[in-house]
Design a protein around this motif. Structure first.
Motif, PDB file in Angstrom:
ATOM      1  N   CYS A 253       0.857  -1.186   0.000  1.00  0.00           N
ATOM      2  CA  CYS A 253       0.000   0.000   0.000  1.00  0.00           C
ATOM      3  C   CYS A 253       0.894   1.237   0.000  1.00  0.00           C
ATOM      4  O   CYS A 253       2.105   1.134   0.198  1.00  0.00           O
ATOM      5  CB  CYS A 253      -0.921   0.007   1.221  1.00  0.00           C
ATOM      6  SG  CYS A 253      -0.021  -0.115   2.771  1.00  0.00           S
ATOM      7  N   GLY A 266       4.060   0.651   2.142  1.00  0.00           N
ATOM      8  CA  GLY A 266       3.988  -0.485   3.069  1.00  0.00           C
ATOM      9  C   GLY A 266       4.472  -1.736   2.374  1.00  0.00           C
ATOM     10  O   GLY A 266       4.236  -1.927   1.179  1.00  0.00           O
ATOM     11  N   CYS A 267       5.155  -2.590   3.135  1.00  0.00           N
ATOM     12  CA  CYS A 267       5.715  -3.813   2.536  1.00  0.00           C
ATOM     13  C   CYS A 267       5.145  -5.048   3.224  1.00  0.00           C
ATOM     14  O   CYS A 267       4.640  -4.989   4.344  1.00  0.00           O
ATOM     15  CB  CYS A 267       7.241  -3.814   2.665  1.00  0.00           C
ATOM     16  SG  CYS A 267       7.995  -2.402   1.853  1.00  0.00           S
ATOM     17  N   SER A 271       7.459  -3.715   7.261  1.00  0.00           N
ATOM     18  CA  SER A 271       8.132  -2.415   7.390  1.00  0.00           C
ATOM     19  C   SER A 271       7.517  -1.432   6.391  1.00  0.00           C
ATOM     20  O   SER A 271       6.806  -1.821   5.469  1.00  0.00           O
ATOM     21  CB  SER A 271       9.629  -2.556   7.132  1.00  0.00           C
ATOM     22  OG  SER A 271       9.854  -2.830   5.767  1.00  0.00           O
ATOM     23  N   VAL A 272       7.792  -0.145   6.624  1.00  0.00           N
ATOM     24  CA  VAL A 272       7.336   0.888   5.694  1.00  0.00           C
ATOM     25  C   VAL A 272       8.577   1.574   5.147  1.00  0.00           C
ATOM     26  O   VAL A 272       9.408   2.080   5.900  1.00  0.00           O
ATOM     27  CB  VAL A 272       6.438   1.918   6.425  1.00  0.00           C
ATOM     28  CG1 VAL A 272       6.070   3.053   5.484  1.00  0.00           C
ATOM     29  CG2 VAL A 272       5.181   1.251   6.961  1.00  0.00           C
ATOM     30  N   GLU A 291      10.164   0.624  11.047  1.00  0.00           N
ATOM     31  CA  GLU A 291       9.978  -0.797  11.364  1.00  0.00           C
ATOM     32  C   GLU A 291      10.168  -1.023  12.854  1.00  0.00           C
ATOM     33  O   GLU A 291      10.914  -0.309  13.517  1.00  0.00           O
ATOM     34  CB  GLU A 291      10.944  -1.672  10.551  1.00  0.00           C
ATOM     35  CG  GLU A 291      12.409  -1.389  10.814  1.00  0.00           C
ATOM     36  CD  GLU A 291      13.305  -2.295   9.979  1.00  0.00           C
ATOM     37  OE1 GLU A 291      12.804  -3.273   9.432  1.00  0.00           O
ATOM     38  OE2 GLU A 291      14.505  -1.993   9.901  1.00  0.00           O
ATOM     39  N   VAL A 307       1.959  -4.747   5.848  1.00  0.00           N
ATOM     40  CA  VAL A 307       1.346  -3.463   6.221  1.00  0.00           C
ATOM     41  C   VAL A 307       0.002  -3.356   5.515  1.00  0.00           C
ATOM     42  O   VAL A 307      -0.111  -3.602   4.319  1.00  0.00           O
ATOM     43  CB  VAL A 307       2.267  -2.297   5.803  1.00  0.00           C
ATOM     44  CG1 VAL A 307       1.600  -0.968   6.103  1.00  0.00           C
ATOM     45  CG2 VAL A 307       3.600  -2.402   6.522  1.00  0.00           C
ATOM     46  N   ILE A 310      -1.686   2.929   5.590  1.00  0.00           N
ATOM     47  CA  ILE A 310      -0.815   4.019   6.055  1.00  0.00           C
ATOM     48  C   ILE A 310      -1.608   5.309   5.892  1.00  0.00           C
ATOM     49  O   ILE A 310      -2.197   5.539   4.831  1.00  0.00           O
ATOM     50  CB  ILE A 310       0.478   4.104   5.204  1.00  0.00           C
ATOM     51  CG1 ILE A 310       1.185   2.750   5.160  1.00  0.00           C
ATOM     52  CG2 ILE A 310       1.407   5.170   5.738  1.00  0.00           C
ATOM     53  CD1 ILE A 310       2.333   2.699   4.175  1.00  0.00           C
ATOM     54  N   VAL A 321       0.297   3.714  11.016  1.00  0.00           N
ATOM     55  CA  VAL A 321       0.496   2.482  10.236  1.00  0.00           C
ATOM     56  C   VAL A 321      -0.241   1.348  10.949  1.00  0.00           C
ATOM     57  O   VAL A 321      -0.207   1.253  12.174  1.00  0.00           O
ATOM     58  CB  VAL A 321       2.008   2.144  10.154  1.00  0.00           C
ATOM     59  CG1 VAL A 321       2.233   0.847   9.414  1.00  0.00           C
ATOM     60  CG2 VAL A 321       2.762   3.276   9.463  1.00  0.00           C
ATOM     61  N   TRP A 323      -1.182  -3.105  10.523  1.00  0.00           N
ATOM     62  CA  TRP A 323      -0.787  -4.325   9.822  1.00  0.00           C
ATOM     63  C   TRP A 323      -1.975  -5.277   9.687  1.00  0.00           C
ATOM     64  O   TRP A 323      -2.996  -5.115  10.343  1.00  0.00           O
ATOM     65  CB  TRP A 323       0.332  -5.033  10.599  1.00  0.00           C
ATOM     66  CG  TRP A 323       1.594  -4.237  10.705  1.00  0.00           C
ATOM     67  CD1 TRP A 323       2.617  -4.190   9.806  1.00  0.00           C
ATOM     68  CD2 TRP A 323       1.986  -3.374  11.791  1.00  0.00           C
ATOM     69  NE1 TRP A 323       3.612  -3.348  10.248  1.00  0.00           N
ATOM     70  CE2 TRP A 323       3.259  -2.843  11.464  1.00  0.00           C
ATOM     71  CE3 TRP A 323       1.395  -2.994  12.993  1.00  0.00           C
ATOM     72  CZ2 TRP A 323       3.930  -1.958  12.296  1.00  0.00           C
ATOM     73  CZ3 TRP A 323       2.061  -2.114  13.823  1.00  0.00           C
ATOM     74  CH2 TRP A 323       3.318  -1.603  13.476  1.00  0.00           C
TER      75      TRP A 323
END
Length: 1419
Positions: A253, A266-267, A271-272, A291, A307, A310, A321, A323
């Motif tokens: 995202c 977002g991963c 983490s972002v 993170e 994630v 956001i 953030v 998840w």
């Protein structure tokens, strides 16, 4: 920056809808929010949070369109576009029903709230809206993302197309761009050579438009992320170009931050990744990562899942953030973590059970960031269709989290203040003001949160000094100011707030107008004319200048930008304001000394001078334009400027040395441009114009040089315009907060002693350092950073029933905000040492050496370097520890710093530490030489661990002897215990405490409990008719044990030898006072030792010298001859003593009992006992003061039970009439009852008393007399009898000597001594002659005894081995009855009876202490 407050609230939906909400979206103005359910669209009003209108899709249409998925508002809030599952976009129009309002506030009759105010309805009532579906657009593919972009709507579909739809909704205005035709490259320089996506099934999963970058950030379905920008104004496939972020392959995202030009992706790993666009190449540049770390969240850091969402806050300062697995986390713009609900009280119940994290399916920020609206995935999915059929209000899965935020987020001009100011939607939190203000009843009801933080604050006292360190740090609770409700009603939300320099006035700005509050008078000032308030809209913030409020506003009547100055003390009215018209919209405002700096929408900076004018009743301020600087070449978009400040900082510090008066001039402009700190310095290269040209303003007109970038990723900047020559480093520095990277300081470097600076030494240096709190203010001189931190309190134990499991109070902890602060000096010193700038570090450290926490700073620096280097796995090529050690030796606290650091560090690192700082043995010896015994004792513990026992014993002996000499009794007790521990192979342990304590005992008597109580050796001479059976309680403390069964071991013998040696030295030097103190404090068995030393150390060599020494030691005046003494009736010794005793009793009924303590008094009257004591310090003899139970020096003192009417007799005054009843000793002297005094006798007595020493000395001398009498040291008894001038004492000694068991040498010595005293009195001290005349008959008798040379055998020195034996049973049988009475056979007659009285008194006295039933007073 942002902090959670209180519990979240849950919204109740008034409709009977059973559909759960799935998406929430606020409108661009954040006044409304839209909530989507599968077939329903609802519009809610934000304040109050009420449902306005709801649109329900018919079942036939719902089947055709599919369920609703996403909503997007038109920028002017007149339309909503909704995407559906089957590829349709539905356009809804929201026409407002004019002058119709749904919810109106009801006021009681006679209320001052008039409904006639302008904009009254719009501000306070929820408007009536309708929802009409205007248009349906069928895109024939699943819609993945909707994004409003200016006048267009961007729609991404799963078939790889990007549709551009006009809001006006004509189908022919639709453009479709195939993503496969958009070229992508790493940067824009390799422009046309970009590769295409090249796959049939690539589509955009999520996207967001960024106005300041003019493009949109996209996430593709394969996890790749990029940024697509139109190359020209035409939005066609040919004109679009994309750039990749090469490192991201698992994007889920995206959200963009317009103010800082950041894209947060977002991963899937949780983490972002935050990227920005490199302005030169157009490539995506990695900025930082958000993170969770395994250090902070060991359980969950890698188990959060991808994630999910956001969301940046409206002011772009923080990002929220969440998840897939749940949880919320809040981060500052450059990555400082503020809140995370995956740990602490959010994740665990009070009993330790783990809670399910809050799963969120959609969230959006409310107005000004005060609220976060959240759709809670858990509670909404649990709703079953008929569960709440009867209830009127259906529970909705919408939660509202409440936040308070720092004033710096919206009004960055506050950064030159030393106060922390937080603003909530209806209150302000200040860290200034004293505790009494913060606890005043007016604020108590302000908010329960305030109460909690107040209860938790450990400090309750403070005083109102406006800017003292104690005020800013004094207590942990806030001063909470409730914003005036009248102002808030029509002007919610609060947009800006500011506090003045002294922290005594605050001003707030809402939608229109402003209001201000005085913390001293606790009163608000509002506009008297509400029309004036509603006609001004503050645009660029506000600031205080002395007593004036400076603000930039827009005049709605005249459609004109203005700069206004209002006086705080006058009424709030435009008539008292100074108004200046301004050319363009003002975006930012700041004040530096007497200069106002404005940043305007045309990217120009304007400087105004401001001065106070005292005209008429009210002073006013006038404003003049000084200078304008255009920045349009350097600033791509005015919205990107975060803050603008005028400072006295410049790179050339050399100028400061020559012309210090220029140090406070406005030298440079600091501009925070989207996180880049840009500095514009005045250009001094041209010809300088001097003040003598009669134009003092001329210097201010110097042009500015081209801008220089000082730092990246800057969130806040702090500087001060104060001058302090002692702390120039700290005051002329520039402090930066850089989010996750910590803080940076731009420190000036000064040449030492005004020497010429090195050509290679730069003028300033940027030093980064990490701190553990989020900085909100910098105290420049005090080297402190102030901040705030979220804390939580659990209340789930209040709801134990199963029905209450869904209570928000159970699901969430109560959030409070606590003040916090942190020292940063050690980081800066360390950074300077790393860069070989030790001289600068020394200059800085010496300037701060007076700070109360400076020793802690040195210790922290040493500790951190030691931990890092000693635990490093790789060898360190250039270790810093030796440099730090050398640096610390420059300060007198070096020895303490090293030992404190070592004691707080694990043993494994000690070798590394002492290799750098020096051998602990040498450091120990340095402590001894510096007479710092407490620090030496700490080194002893280190030596004990690092060296063999022999070395520890040797050093411990050294320290023990030094402590004995200096009378450090606490340390002596520790050393005795330490030496024993070494001997028995024990490790260092804390001192044992008595196992059982009487309820009435108290710490002031600790050394009594540790004194050994022994029956003296002369107990053998007790008369047979006395049989003593008493219960004696022995302490089980260390000194009690000292004389117990292990006293025959070598270690105890070693300690005893040292104690004996010290006692012998004190006695030889005639230091009786010190000897008594030594015995009482260390539980030394004085009587037994004196018995052995009777013929050696306890032998008086020179009576005259001894007498003089006692007079001096006990501050006892030498006697003088009274004029009336020739016919005094008081020559009879016995009579005199009796009267003296009685008078002593009456005159000191209140001063007697010197120890004030809360000790219980038993119901039975206790024995009247006379116990002398030994003072520990000479000054206490002069002043009798009571310090309560915290006093460290204690004295034995006479004790009086309540209700005692009998005299306190001295231990020597016991007569045959004493009797023992039920274990209590009662003493009655028959002389006292038949005593009456005449006037002349009273006069004589007053003279007598004048020639006596302090009462305490008298008590101590009597105690020593008692001890010497017990031990049979008769020569010392005679000396004390002489100084007290009591013939009864001399009589008693002589009667003992007449019995047949006294050594002839003693008699001879006493005889010789008395002759010497007589001779001395005749020549030097005639005051002693009357007393010597009284005892002349006894002296003659003594001469006869000496001539007879009688040497009976009954009084021989006792074998030393008997001493411990006698004490043993009592140490062993603590608290048990044991008979210590003996019936020795003796023909000693009368004298032994008096000796026996002594013994009884001794036992009985000690007993009264052990049983704890006495009242006492400590002085």
């Amino acid at each position: 920056m942002y902090f959670l407050s209180g519990w979240p609230k849950r919204l109740l939906c008034p409709l009977e809808s059973l559909e759960r909400p799935l998406h929430i979206q606020t409108d661009p103005q954040r006044a409304f929010f839209a909530v989507l359910s599968p077939s329903q669209l609802s519009i809610w009003y934000c304040r109050p949070s009420v449902l306005i209108v709801s649109y329900k899709e018919l079942s036939k249409a719902a089947a055709q369109f599919g369920s609703y998925k996403q909503a997007e508002w038109r920028p002017d809030s007149t339309m909503i576009a909704v995407s559906t599952a089957n590829g349709y976009v539905l356009f809804f129009e929201i026409p407002s029903a004019r002058d119709k309002y749904l919810y109106e506030p009801m006021y009681p009759k006679g209320s001052p709230h008039l409904k006639g105010t302008p904009h009254y309805k719009e501000e306070q009532c929820a408007p009536s809206l309708n929802l009409e579906m205007k248009k349906v657009l069928d895109l024939q593919a699943s819609i993945t993302s909707l994004q409003s972009m200016l006048e267009d709507l961007l729609v991404a579909t799963a078939d790889g197309f990007l549709h551009l739809v006009h809001w006006d909704g004509m189908t022919n205005g639709r453009k479709a761009i195939n993503l496969c035709t958009v070229p992508f490259s790493v940067d824009l320089q390799s422009s046309r050579a970009g590769s295409f996506l090249g796959f049939e099934d690539v589509y955009i999963r999520d996207m967001e438009y960024c106005a300041t970058l003019d493009g949109f950030a996209v996430v593709f379905n394969d996890g790749r992320v990029g940024f697509i920008t139109p190359m020209s104004s035409r939005f066609t496939a040919e004109q679009l170009h994309g750039v990749w972020a090469q490192d991201v392959v698992d994007g889920t995202c995206v959200a963009v931050n317009n103010k800082y030009r950041l894209m947060a992706f977002g991963c899937a790993n949780g983490s972002v990744q935050v990227y920005t666009i490199d302005t030169t190449t157009g490539a995506m540049q990695f900025s930082h990562k958000l993170e969770l770390t395994p250090k902070q969240y060991p359980d969950i850091w890698n188990k959060t899942g991808p994630v999910k969402l956001i969301r940046w806050s409206p002011d772009s300062c923080v990002v929220m953030v969440t998840w897939e697995c749940g949880g919320l986390s809040l981060w500052s713009v450059f990555g400082a973590q503020l809140i995370c609900t995956l740990g602490g009280d959010f994740a665990y119940q009070s009993d330790g059970a783990k809670k399910d994290p809050l799963k969120i399916s959609s969230m959006t920020w409310g107005s000004e960031g005060y609220h976060l609206w959240v759709i809670d995935g858990i509670s909404s999915s649990n709703m079953k269709p008929g569960r709440d059929a009867n209830s009127k209000a259906q529970q909705f899965g919408i939660l509202q989290f409440q936040f308070i935020k720092s004033a710096l987020t919206v009004n960055p001009c506050m950064s030159n203040q030393e106060q922390v100011l937080l603003q909530g939607e209806d209150r302000l939190y200040l860290n200034c003001g004293d505790a009494t203000q913060a606890q005043s009843p007016r604020n108590t009801s302000a908010h329960s949160e305030h109460n909690h933080s107040r209860e938790r604050g450990p400090f309750s006292d403070g005083s109102l000094d406006s800017q003292g360190l104690s005020t800013l740090l004094g207590h942990r609770h806030w001063h909470v100011v409730q914003i005036h409700s009248t102002y808030l009603e029509s002007n919610w939300p609060i947009r800006f707030s500011a506090i003045d320099k002294l922290g005594q006035n605050v001003a707030v700005v809402g939608k229109f107008g402003f209001a201000h509050y005085s913390l001293l008078t606790k009163k608000w000032k509002l506009f008297g004319n509400i029309t004036q308030e509603q006609n001004m809209m503050v645009t660029g913030g506000l600031a205080w200048w002395n007593d004036f409020i400076v603000l930039a506003c827009y005049n709605l009547n005249d459609h004109q930008e203005e700069l206004r100055i209002y006086l705080r003390t006058s009424n709030l009215d435009n008539a008292f304001a100074h108004i200046t018209k301004v050319q363009a919209d003002t975006l930012l405002l700041s004040v530096f000394r007497d200069i106002v700096i404005l940043f305007r929408a045309d990217c120009s900076i304007c400087l105004y001078s401001i001065e106070r004018r005292s005209e008429g009743l009210n002073p006013t301020a006038s404003i003049q334009v000084l200078q304008e600087v255009s920045m349009s070449r350097y600033i791509p978009h005015p919205f990107l400027v975060v803050s603008v400040t005028l400072t006295s900082v410049r790179t050339e510090t050399g100028i400061t040395l020559k012309m210090p008066q220029q140090a406070c001039e406005a030298e440079s402009i600091m501009l925070n441009l989207a996180g880049q700190l840009i500095m514009l310095q005045r250009d001094r290269s041209g010809p300088q114009i001097r003040d003598k040209d009669n134009n003092p303003n001329q210097r201010k007109h110097l042009p500015f040089c081209a801008p220089v970038v000082l730092a990246q990723s800057v969130e806040n900047v702090w500087t001060t315009c104060r001058i302090n020559k002692q702390k120039r480093h700290l005051l002329e520095a520039l402090w930066l907060s850089c989010g996750g990277a910590g803080m940076k300081v731009w420190l000036p470097l000064f040449p030492r002693d005004h020497r010429k600076p090195h050509s290679f030494l730069s003028r300033r240096i940027m030093l980064p350092f990490h701190i553990n709190i989020y900085p909100l203010a910098v105290l420049f001189e005090d080297a402190l950073v102030l901040g705030a931190v979220n804390d939580t309190v659990l209340y789930d134990c209040l709801y134990t029933q199963t029905s209450a499991r869904e209570h928000l109070e159970v699901l969430f902890p109560f959030s409070i905000v606590e003040r916090t602060s942190q020292i940063y000096l050690h980081h800066i010193l360390r950074q300077l040492l790393v860069r070989n700038l030790g001289e600068q570090a020394l200059l800085l450290a010496h300037s701060c050496a007076t700070l109360p926490y400076f020793p802690h700073v040195l210790e922290l620096m040493l500790h951190e370097v030691l931990e890092e280097e000693a635990t490093s796995r790789e060898p360190i090529p250039d270790p810093l520890l030796p440099t730090v050690a050398k640096f610390i030796t420059e300060f007198p606290l070096f020895l303490q710093t090293v030992v404190h650091c070592a004691r707080k560090t694990e043993y494994a690192l000690w070798n590394y530490l002492f290799a750098a700082v020096g051998n602990p043995k040498d450091l120990f010896e340095e402590c001894l030489m510096a007479q710092d015994l407490d620090t030496a004792a700490s080194y002893l513990i280190i030596l004990q661990n690092m060296e063999v026992p022999a070395v520890s014993r040797q050093h411990a002996t050294l320290l023990f002897n030094t402590a004995l000499e200096q009378g450090k009794w606490d340390l002596c007790r520790h050393m005795i215990r330490f030496l024993k521990a070494i001997g028995s192979g024990e490790t260092e342990t804390p001192p044992a405490t008595p196992t059982t304590q009487e309820p009435s005992s108290s710490s002031g008597f600790e050394f009594f409990r540790h004194r050994s109580i022994s029956l003296s050796q002369s107990a053998e001479n007790l008369h047979s008719k006395f049989n003593l059976t008493k219960t004696l309680s022995m302490p089980s403390g260390p000194s009690g044990k000292r004389w117990s069964k292990d006293s025959d071991c070598a270690e105890n013998m070693y300690i005893d030898m040292m104690l004996w040696r010290h006692a012998r030295r004190l006695l030889e030097e005639i230091k009786l006072k010190d000897l008594g103190c030594f015995a009482a404090q260390l539980g030394f068995e004085l009587i037994g030792w004196l018995c052995k030393e009777r013929a050696r150390a306890a032998h008086v060599e020179d009576f005259v010298l001894a007498l003089k020494k006692l007079h001096k030691d006990f501050l006892w005046p030498f006697p003088v001859i009274p004029a009336s003494s020739i016919n005094s009736p008081f020559k009879n010794g016995k009579y005199k003593t009796a009267i003296g005793e009685q008078l002593l009793k009456s005159q000191s009924a209140d001063t007697f009992v010197n120890m004030e303590m809360d000790t219980g008094v038993s119901n039975t009257p206790r024995s009247r006992s006379w116990l002398g004591t030994v003072s520990c310090s000479q000054r206490e003899l002069d002043t009798v003061s009571s310090h309560g139970p915290h006093m460290q020096d204690a004295f034995l003192s006479p004790l009086l039970s309540k209700g005692d009417e009998c005299s306190i007799g001295s231990a020597t005054d016991l007569t045959e009439t004493s009797s023992m009843v039920d274990g209590d000793w009662t003493m009655v002297d028959e002389n006292f009852s038949s005593l009456s005094l005449t006037q002349s006798e009273l006069e004589h007595l007053s003279l007598e008393l004048a020639s006596k020493g302090p009462h305490k000395s008298q008590v101590q001398l009597r105690y020593l007399l008692h001890i010497f009498m017990e031990a049979g040291c008769l020569d010392w008894c005679v000396v004390i009898g002489l100084i007290l001038r009591e013939s009864s004492v001399i009589n008693q000694v002589f009667s003992i000597m007449q019995s047949s068991d006294i050594d002839g040498e003693i008699c001879q010595n006493i005889k010789t001594g008395l002759h010497a005293v007589d001779k001395w009195a005749s020549t030097d001290c005639p005051g002693y002659k009357p007393f010597l005349n009284i005892i002349k008959p006894q002296i003659q008798k003594l001469n006869e005894i000496v001539e007879e040379q009688v040497q009976p055998e009954a009084f021989q020195p006792v074998n030393p081995s008997k001493v411990p034996e006698q004490a043993n049973p009592r140490a062993e049988e603590s608290r048990t009855s044991s008979s210590h009475g003996t019936n020795p056979q003796s023909d000693a007659g009368n004298s032994s009876a008096s000796r026996h009285e002594e013994d009884k008194a001794k036992i009985e006295d000690e007993d009264s202490f052990q049983e704890g039933s006495y009242d006492c007073v400590v002085s």
